[in-house]
Design a protein around this motif. Structure first.
Motif, PDB file in Angstrom:
ATOM      1  N   GLN A 115      96.043 -78.400  26.749  1.00  0.00           N
ATOM      2  CA  GLN A 115      95.324 -77.950  25.562  1.00  0.00           C
ATOM      3  C   GLN A 115      94.268 -76.929  25.972  1.00  0.00           C
ATOM      4  OE1 GLN A 115      94.138 -81.903  24.210  1.00  0.00           O
ATOM      5  NE2 GLN A 115      95.619 -81.777  22.543  1.00  0.00           N
ATOM      6  N   GLU A 116      94.427 -75.715  25.484  1.00  0.00           N
ATOM      7  CA  GLU A 116      93.581 -74.603  25.913  1.00  0.00           C
ATOM      8  C   GLU A 116      92.680 -74.129  24.778  1.00  0.00           C
ATOM      9  OE1 GLU A 116      91.629 -71.649  27.740  1.00  0.00           O
ATOM     10  OE2 GLU A 116      92.863 -73.164  28.730  1.00  0.00           O
ATOM     11  N   LYS A 117      91.355 -74.132  25.028  1.00  0.00           N
ATOM     12  CA  LYS A 117      90.396 -73.706  24.013  1.00  0.00           C
ATOM     13  C   LYS A 117      90.174 -72.202  23.998  1.00  0.00           C
ATOM     14  CE  LYS A 117      87.407 -77.794  23.569  1.00  0.00           C
ATOM     15  NZ  LYS A 117      86.024 -78.283  23.769  1.00  0.00           N
ATOM     16  N   GLY A 118      90.373 -71.546  25.136  1.00  0.00           N
ATOM     17  CA  GLY A 118      90.036 -70.132  25.255  1.00  0.00           C
ATOM     18  C   GLY A 118      88.648 -69.961  25.819  1.00  0.00           C
ATOM     19  N   SER A 119      88.414 -68.825  26.488  1.00  0.00           N
ATOM     20  CA  SER A 119      87.152 -68.634  27.200  1.00  0.00           C
ATOM     21  C   SER A 119      86.289 -67.493  26.659  1.00  0.00           C
ATOM     22  CB  SER A 119      87.431 -68.372  28.688  1.00  0.00           C
ATOM     23  OG  SER A 119      88.347 -67.291  28.832  1.00  0.00           O
ATOM     24  N   ASP A 120      86.810 -66.706  25.743  1.00  0.00           N
ATOM     25  CA  ASP A 120      86.022 -65.664  25.081  1.00  0.00           C
ATOM     26  C   ASP A 120      86.505 -65.556  23.642  1.00  0.00           C
ATOM     27  OD1 ASP A 120      88.404 -64.135  25.119  1.00  0.00           O
ATOM     28  OD2 ASP A 120      87.874 -63.271  27.053  1.00  0.00           O
ATOM     29  N   THR A 121      85.892 -64.657  22.881  1.00  0.00           N
ATOM     30  CA  THR A 121      86.217 -64.586  21.452  1.00  0.00           C
ATOM     31  C   THR A 121      87.705 -64.344  21.217  1.00  0.00           C
ATOM     32  OG1 THR A 121      84.012 -63.748  20.955  1.00  0.00           O
ATOM     33  CG2 THR A 121      85.709 -63.413  19.288  1.00  0.00           C
ATOM     34  N   GLU A 122      88.284 -63.412  21.950  1.00  0.00           N
ATOM     35  CA  GLU A 122      89.694 -63.068  21.753  1.00  0.00           C
ATOM     36  C   GLU A 122      90.618 -64.249  22.059  1.00  0.00           C
ATOM     37  OE1 GLU A 122      93.048 -59.874  23.388  1.00  0.00           O
ATOM     38  OE2 GLU A 122      90.954 -59.713  24.019  1.00  0.00           O
ATOM     39  N   THR A 123      90.397 -64.903  23.221  1.00  0.00           N
ATOM     40  CA  THR A 123      91.292 -66.002  23.601  1.00  0.00           C
ATOM     41  C   THR A 123      91.019 -67.255  22.775  1.00  0.00           C
ATOM     42  OG1 THR A 123      89.790 -66.624  25.419  1.00  0.00           O
ATOM     43  CG2 THR A 123      91.639 -65.153  25.947  1.00  0.00           C
ATOM     44  N   ARG A 124      89.796 -67.448  22.344  1.00  0.00           N
ATOM     45  CA  ARG A 124      89.505 -68.608  21.485  1.00  0.00           C
ATOM     46  C   ARG A 124      90.231 -68.499  20.151  1.00  0.00           C
ATOM     47  NH1 ARG A 124      83.240 -68.330  23.243  1.00  0.00           N
ATOM     48  NH2 ARG A 124      83.423 -69.594  25.126  1.00  0.00           N
ATOM     49  N   LEU A 125      90.272 -67.282  19.607  1.00  0.00           N
ATOM     50  CA  LEU A 125      91.011 -67.083  18.363  1.00  0.00           C
ATOM     51  C   LEU A 125      92.510 -67.252  18.602  1.00  0.00           C
ATOM     52  CD1 LEU A 125      89.074 -64.029  16.885  1.00  0.00           C
ATOM     53  CD2 LEU A 125      89.047 -66.382  16.041  1.00  0.00           C
ATOM     54  N   LYS A 126      92.996 -66.730  19.715  1.00  0.00           N
ATOM     55  CA  LYS A 126      94.425 -66.858  20.032  1.00  0.00           C
ATOM     56  C   LYS A 126      94.833 -68.319  20.153  1.00  0.00           C
ATOM     57  CE  LYS A 126      97.842 -65.853  23.630  1.00  0.00           C
ATOM     58  NZ  LYS A 126      98.100 -65.198  24.939  1.00  0.00           N
ATOM     59  N   HIS A 127      94.015 -69.113  20.867  1.00  0.00           N
ATOM     60  CA  HIS A 127      94.339 -70.524  21.107  1.00  0.00           C
ATOM     61  C   HIS A 127      93.765 -71.447  20.031  1.00  0.00           C
ATOM     62  CE1 HIS A 127      96.113 -69.713  25.027  1.00  0.00           C
ATOM     63  NE2 HIS A 127      95.090 -68.928  25.297  1.00  0.00           N
ATOM     64  N   ASN A 128      93.176 -70.860  18.986  1.00  0.00           N
ATOM     65  CA  ASN A 128      92.616 -71.642  17.873  1.00  0.00           C
ATOM     66  C   ASN A 128      91.635 -72.705  18.348  1.00  0.00           C
ATOM     67  OD1 ASN A 128      92.483 -71.993  15.034  1.00  0.00           O
ATOM     68  ND2 ASN A 128      93.787 -73.803  15.147  1.00  0.00           N
ATOM     69  N   PHE A 129      90.838 -72.344  19.367  1.00  0.00           N
ATOM     70  CA  PHE A 129      89.812 -73.235  19.907  1.00  0.00           C
ATOM     71  C   PHE A 129      90.399 -74.559  20.404  1.00  0.00           C
ATOM     72  CE2 PHE A 129      87.886 -70.316  16.966  1.00  0.00           C
ATOM     73  CZ  PHE A 129      86.710 -69.899  17.586  1.00  0.00           C
ATOM     74  N   GLY A 130      91.686 -74.546  20.773  1.00  0.00           N
ATOM     75  CA  GLY A 130      92.321 -75.752  21.296  1.00  0.00           C
ATOM     76  C   GLY A 130      92.762 -76.745  20.232  1.00  0.00           C
TER      77      GLY A 130
END
Length: 318
Positions: A115-130
């Protein structure tokens, strides 16, 4: 430079003084600051150690949510060789909140759920904050089916505030998808290890953490609902999240005593975010040991072991 949590202010103040002294020395001032810097470094280390030996449940919650804490993708990169991602639930869509695939972990093939939360704004949106949608849990079931078919152990990295509660997710059967993933985890005929690396929130976490052995990092949390959510329900006041965190027994130490988890993996002083490589290696060692302990069991023995483990939760409470 670390971002400091509110309760870490004494450490932040000391580190600030160290930076000031270094700037003074770099500016050409004719003063010897080395001894004072060494003294402040020692004081900073001892203060940090003292703070982390007596964290409250709410403070552990803040550490578990620290933005610099290693994410699931970091564990996959650090522990899984030749990782081949597998996408989609073969029904609706790909869900980036759960990374799945096959790879090699210290010499043996494994299936991975992360389960991946993302580490910056772009990846957090991509991974939907996990926060996974139904297709994420259906993808997890697909990977577990594949692992069982080929006799490959399943390793899960758990880090989510909970399953995504959106209207679309509910329309597509969120509860049913979580239930099927949980059921599949219980019935697996291969060894399965789950490691809670940050937040283990609600059914969103249970769906991939119903394993032969459940491990937790020292300052991670695992609960049926977030402290804020529990406070809103119990007291109609989310500001009482600290009280809820204490009442719900969300810490690894409480959960080990209750029999909900099987082992605590020690974090470096100051939390996993201060020494990511160290904590990833420790997590790998704990997973390897757990897999070795289960390697001799037959599929039926694994199912019985898992059944007995979960049925025993709560039975020893006085």
């Amino acid at each position: 430079m670390h971002s400091y949590l509110e309760f870490e202010k004494p450490v932040a103040d000391i580190e600030g003084k160290i930076q000031e002294l270094r700037a003074l020395a770099a500016g050409g001032e004719a003063v010897n600051v080395d001894d004072e810097i060494d003294r402040l470094k020692s004081k900073s280390s001892s203060t940090l150690k003292d703070l982390y030996t007596k964290l409250t449940p709410w403070q552990k919650t803040l550490v578990a949510r620290h933005p610099d804490r290693p994410h699931a993708a970091d564990y996959v990169k650090g522990l899984i060789e030749d990782f081949t991602p597998l996408a989609g639930d073969r029904n609706y869509a790909e869900d980036y909140a759960i990374i799945t695939g096959l790879g090699r972990f210290r010499g043996q093939s494994v299936a991975v759920l992360a389960q991946e939360k993302g580490s910056d704004t772009e990846t957090r949106l991509k991974h939907n904050f996990g926060m996974a949608r139904p297709e994420g849990y259906r993808k997890a079931v697909r990977i577990m089916d594949m692992a069982e078919r080929f006799g490959i152990p399943v390793v899960s990295f758990v880090d989510t505030a909970g399953a995504y509660p959106g209207i679309g997710a509910e329309e597509r059967g969120q509860a049913e998808a979580i239930a099927r993933s949980t059921d599949k985890g219980l019935g697996l005929g291969v060894p399965s290890i789950s490691m809670v690396i940050g937040e283990g929130g609600s059914g969103g976490a249970i769906a991939v953490a119903t394993s032969s052995k459940v491990l937790m990092l020292e300052h991670s949390i695992y609960s049926v609902i977030s402290p804020e959510g529990a406070a809103s329900i119990l007291w109609r006041d989310s500001a009482r999240a600290q009280d809820a965190a204490t009442a719900m027994k969300v810490t690894a130490q409480d959960l080990l005593q209750l029999g909900v988890i099987d082992e605590i993996v020690e974090e470096p002083v100051g939390g996993a975010h201060r020494a990511p490589e160290t904590v990833i290696d420790r997590a790998g060692t704990a997973i390897e040991t757990a897999l070795n302990d289960l390697s001799a069991l037959t599929p039926d023995e694994l199912r019985k072991q898992r059944r007995d483990k979960f049925l025993a939760i709560g039975r020893t409470l006085s």
